[in-house]
Design a protein around this motif. Structure first.
Motif, PDB file in Angstrom:
ATOM      1  N   UNK A  80      -6.900  -8.961  -7.790  1.00 54.56           N
ATOM      2  CA  UNK A  80      -7.458 -10.281  -7.528  1.00 54.56           C
ATOM      3  C   UNK A  80      -8.042 -10.303  -6.124  1.00 54.56           C
ATOM      4  N   UNK A  81      -8.927 -11.264  -5.887  1.00 55.53           N
ATOM      5  CA  UNK A  81      -9.482 -11.425  -4.556  1.00 55.53           C
ATOM      6  C   UNK A  81     -10.542 -10.395  -4.222  1.00 55.53           C
ATOM      7  N   UNK A  82     -10.829 -10.280  -2.927  1.00 53.48           N
ATOM      8  CA  UNK A  82     -11.897  -9.398  -2.464  1.00 53.48           C
ATOM      9  C   UNK A  82     -11.512  -7.929  -2.527  1.00 53.48           C
ATOM     10  N   UNK A  83     -10.227  -7.632  -2.418  1.00 54.39           N
ATOM     11  CA  UNK A  83      -9.751  -6.247  -2.436  1.00 54.39           C
ATOM     12  C   UNK A  83      -8.246  -6.257  -2.643  1.00 54.39           C
ATOM     13  N   UNK A  84      -7.716  -5.085  -2.978  1.00 56.99           N
ATOM     14  CA  UNK A  84      -6.274  -4.950  -3.178  1.00 56.99           C
ATOM     15  C   UNK A  84      -5.726  -3.918  -2.196  1.00 56.99           C
ATOM     16  N   UNK A  85      -4.701  -4.326  -1.457  1.00 62.08           N
ATOM     17  CA  UNK A  85      -4.052  -3.445  -0.481  1.00 62.08           C
ATOM     18  C   UNK A  85      -2.579  -3.340  -0.847  1.00 62.08           C
ATOM     19  N   UNK A  86      -2.051  -2.125  -0.859  1.00 61.40           N
ATOM     20  CA  UNK A  86      -0.639  -1.913  -1.187  1.00 61.40           C
ATOM     21  C   UNK A  86       0.145  -1.621   0.086  1.00 61.40           C
ATOM     22  N   UNK A  87       1.281  -2.302   0.217  1.00 56.64           N
ATOM     23  CA  UNK A  87       2.137  -2.152   1.389  1.00 56.64           C
ATOM     24  C   UNK A  87       3.273  -1.180   1.079  1.00 56.64           C
ATOM     25  N   UNK A  88       3.362  -0.119   1.873  1.00 61.00           N
ATOM     26  CA  UNK A  88       4.362   0.919   1.673  1.00 61.00           C
ATOM     27  C   UNK A  88       5.322   0.969   2.861  1.00 61.00           C
ATOM     28  N   UNK A  89       6.532   1.414   2.607  1.00 61.79           N
ATOM     29  CA  UNK A  89       7.499   1.570   3.687  1.00 61.79           C
ATOM     30  C   UNK A  89       8.875   1.881   3.127  1.00 61.79           C
ATOM     31  N   UNK A 159      -2.601   4.807  -5.317  1.00 61.15           N
ATOM     32  CA  UNK A 159      -3.851   5.445  -5.734  1.00 61.15           C
ATOM     33  C   UNK A 159      -4.880   4.416  -6.195  1.00 61.15           C
ATOM     34  N   UNK A 160      -4.432   3.382  -6.876  1.00 57.60           N
ATOM     35  CA  UNK A 160      -5.360   2.397  -7.434  1.00 57.60           C
ATOM     36  C   UNK A 160      -5.809   1.354  -6.421  1.00 57.60           C
ATOM     37  N   UNK A 161      -5.145   1.297  -5.272  1.00 56.70           N
ATOM     38  CA  UNK A 161      -5.460   0.283  -4.268  1.00 56.70           C
ATOM     39  C   UNK A 161      -6.738   0.636  -3.510  1.00 56.70           C
ATOM     40  N   UNK A 162      -7.310  -0.381  -2.874  1.00 54.92           N
ATOM     41  CA  UNK A 162      -8.488  -0.159  -2.028  1.00 54.92           C
ATOM     42  C   UNK A 162      -8.088   0.319  -0.636  1.00 54.92           C
ATOM     43  N   UNK A 163      -6.858   0.051  -0.246  1.00 48.96           N
ATOM     44  CA  UNK A 163      -6.375   0.466   1.066  1.00 48.96           C
ATOM     45  C   UNK A 163      -4.866   0.322   1.131  1.00 48.96           C
ATOM     46  N   UNK A 164      -4.280   0.792   2.231  1.00 44.47           N
ATOM     47  CA  UNK A 164      -2.828   0.781   2.380  1.00 44.47           C
ATOM     48  C   UNK A 164      -2.417   0.127   3.696  1.00 44.47           C
ATOM     49  N   UNK A 165      -1.266  -0.534   3.659  1.00 36.41           N
ATOM     50  CA  UNK A 165      -0.576  -0.969   4.875  1.00 36.41           C
ATOM     51  C   UNK A 165       0.767  -0.251   4.880  1.00 36.41           C
ATOM     52  N   UNK A 166       1.031   0.503   5.927  1.00 38.71           N
ATOM     53  CA  UNK A 166       2.305   1.218   6.046  1.00 38.71           C
ATOM     54  C   UNK A 166       3.158   0.490   7.080  1.00 38.71           C
ATOM     55  N   UNK A 167       4.339   0.051   6.653  1.00 39.54           N
ATOM     56  CA  UNK A 167       5.254  -0.660   7.545  1.00 39.54           C
ATOM     57  C   UNK A 167       6.349   0.305   7.996  1.00 39.54           C
ATOM     58  N   UNK A 168       6.484   0.462   9.310  1.00 37.73           N
ATOM     59  CA  UNK A 168       7.486   1.367   9.871  1.00 37.73           C
ATOM     60  C   UNK A 168       8.559   0.575  10.606  1.00 37.73           C
ATOM     61  N   UNK A 169       9.783   1.053  10.524  1.00 36.16           N
ATOM     62  CA  UNK A 169      10.899   0.462  11.264  1.00 36.16           C
ATOM     63  C   UNK A 169      10.942   1.119  12.639  1.00 36.16           C
TER      64      UNK A 169
END
Length: 398
Positions: A80-89, A159-169
């Motif tokens: 949905x929306x303009x793009x899809x970003x997946x958050x990993x961590x 893989x299917x996302x347009x980009x990634x956000x990686x959250x680090x502790x």
């Protein structure tokens, strides 16, 4: 990657390429694996095939669950929306808290490890658009090799996302966390460092023979070598697109495995728990190895550092907003269409209504890419973020 697979293995690979259903693909890959010789040169290929079989089986289960009206947990999230970003961590990195701050989602936030067991979507506003952000279940070392049941599904989301956000502790060896995530992604052909070259092999009946389109250059091989390689796998009609510098080995890898680059933003969370020198050390270490990646120090607990995240994500994705305008109309559409940076008027028309290309006369542009308001341009004009486009055709009234 192997360069001398036996003919039987190549024949089974063709069977996989021609398979239509998930069941047929799984069966064909299992047969292919049985014909791949076991030696050091095929270790990576055999590992990839086993992972692919596991992914297909997961996908088959997902499909059955959706057909059954939610008979089991599903990882499928419609874009949905303009793009899809997946958050990993990793677990307890603060992904759920970050998602709450950035979007309208309300995931459960808990000190208990592995609280998030299914992907949680939310919409992140940026000016006049929304970007979908999906929190994935926790990353785990070895997930690319099946260490946890959700591993292949999380990697599939990435893989299917347009980009990634990686959250680090930040308080728990963030450099090692980042290294582990990057390595797991690379195991399944997902890279966060922009490669020097990319290649895609697109099989199509509409293409007669092997067509090699080079936007960069082939290293130590020719287009004829590429043709012979593909024909050895019984691929006779395909388009090979080469970007940057690519070797014949890269092209062979592309036959088996789709290598993808994902633009990535790193959020160094919990910086309130470490000192400035430690923050600086993490930033320096990551940026020295991955200069294309941006790292933002944030604190979800104190809600600090998030103001610029939507803009950073938008720019990272390299997308633009283009607004349409009816001829002789004063106002452009309030909702923009989303295109990739470098998109042309022709690509915009295809997204609006491809039929207009047959009757295209010219386009008028207002905005950053126009030399002056209402500039007349052709199909090859490159659009920019914020442009307004008006299409003129030979169709009466359009």
């Amino acid at each position: 990657m192997p360069t001398n697979l036996p003919a039987e293995a190549k024949a089974k690979w063709v069977k996989y390429l021609e398979a239509r259903t998930l069941e047929e693909k799984i069966e064909a890959l299992e047969e292919f694996l049985s014909y791949v010789p076991k030696h050091k040169g095929t270790e990576n290929l055999r590992a990839w095939v086993r992972r692919k079989i596991a992914e297909l089986k997961d996908e088959l289960e997902e499909k059955k669950a959706r057909r059954g009206g939610g008979g089991g947990p599903t990882f499928f999230i419609e874009k949905e929306g303009a793009a899809q970003v997946v958050m990993l961590g990793f677990t307890k990195s603060g992904k759920s808290s970050v998602l709450r701050i950035l979007t309208n989602a309300k995931p459960e936030v808990s000190p208990i490890p592995f609280t998030t067991t299914l992907p949680v979507p939310g919409m992140m506003p940026y000016q006049d658009i929304q970007i979908q952000v999906i929190e994935a279940p926790a990353f785990v070392n070895g997930m690319s090799k099946g260490s946890v049941w959700w591993g292949s599904r999380v990697l599939g989301l990435a893989r299917n996302a347009d980009g990634l956000i990686v959250v680090l502790d930040a308080a728990n060896d963030p450099i090692e966390q980042f290294k582990s995530i990057v390595e797991e992604l690379a195991e399944v052909g997902i890279h966060v460092r922009k490669p020097s070259g990319e290649v895609s092999v697109i099989k199509s009946r509409d293409v007669h023979g092997i067509r090699v389109i080079t936007y960069g250059r082939l290293i130590n091989c020719t287009s004829d070598d590429v043709r012979k390689l593909l024909e050895s796998y019984r691929i006779y009609n395909a388009e090979v697109r080469v970007f940057g510098e690519v070797t014949l080995d890269d092209i062979e890898k592309a036959i088996f495995e789709r290598i993808t680059y994902k633009p990535t933003l790193v959020l160094l969370n919990k910086v309130d728990l470490i000192d400035r020198e430690q923050v600086s050390e993490v930033l320096t270490t990551i940026l020295s190895n991955y200069p294309d990646i941006q790292v933002l120090p944030v604190s979800a607990a104190k809600r600090l550092g998030f103001d610029n995240v939507p803009e950073k994500v938008f720019k990272m994705l390299k997308i633009i907003r283009v607004y349409t305008k009816e001829p002789n109309s004063g106002r452009p559409s309030p909702k923009p269409m989303i295109l990739k940076e470098g998109a042309t008027v022709e690509e915009a028309i295809k997204k609006i209504r491809e039929e207009f290309l047959k009757y295209f006369k010219f386009a008028k542009i207002w905005g950053p890419s126009a030399k002056y308001p209402g500039e007349r341009v052709g199909l090859d004009h490159i659009l920019m973020d914020g442009d307004v486009i008006e299409i003129r055709t030979t169709i009466k009234g359009v």
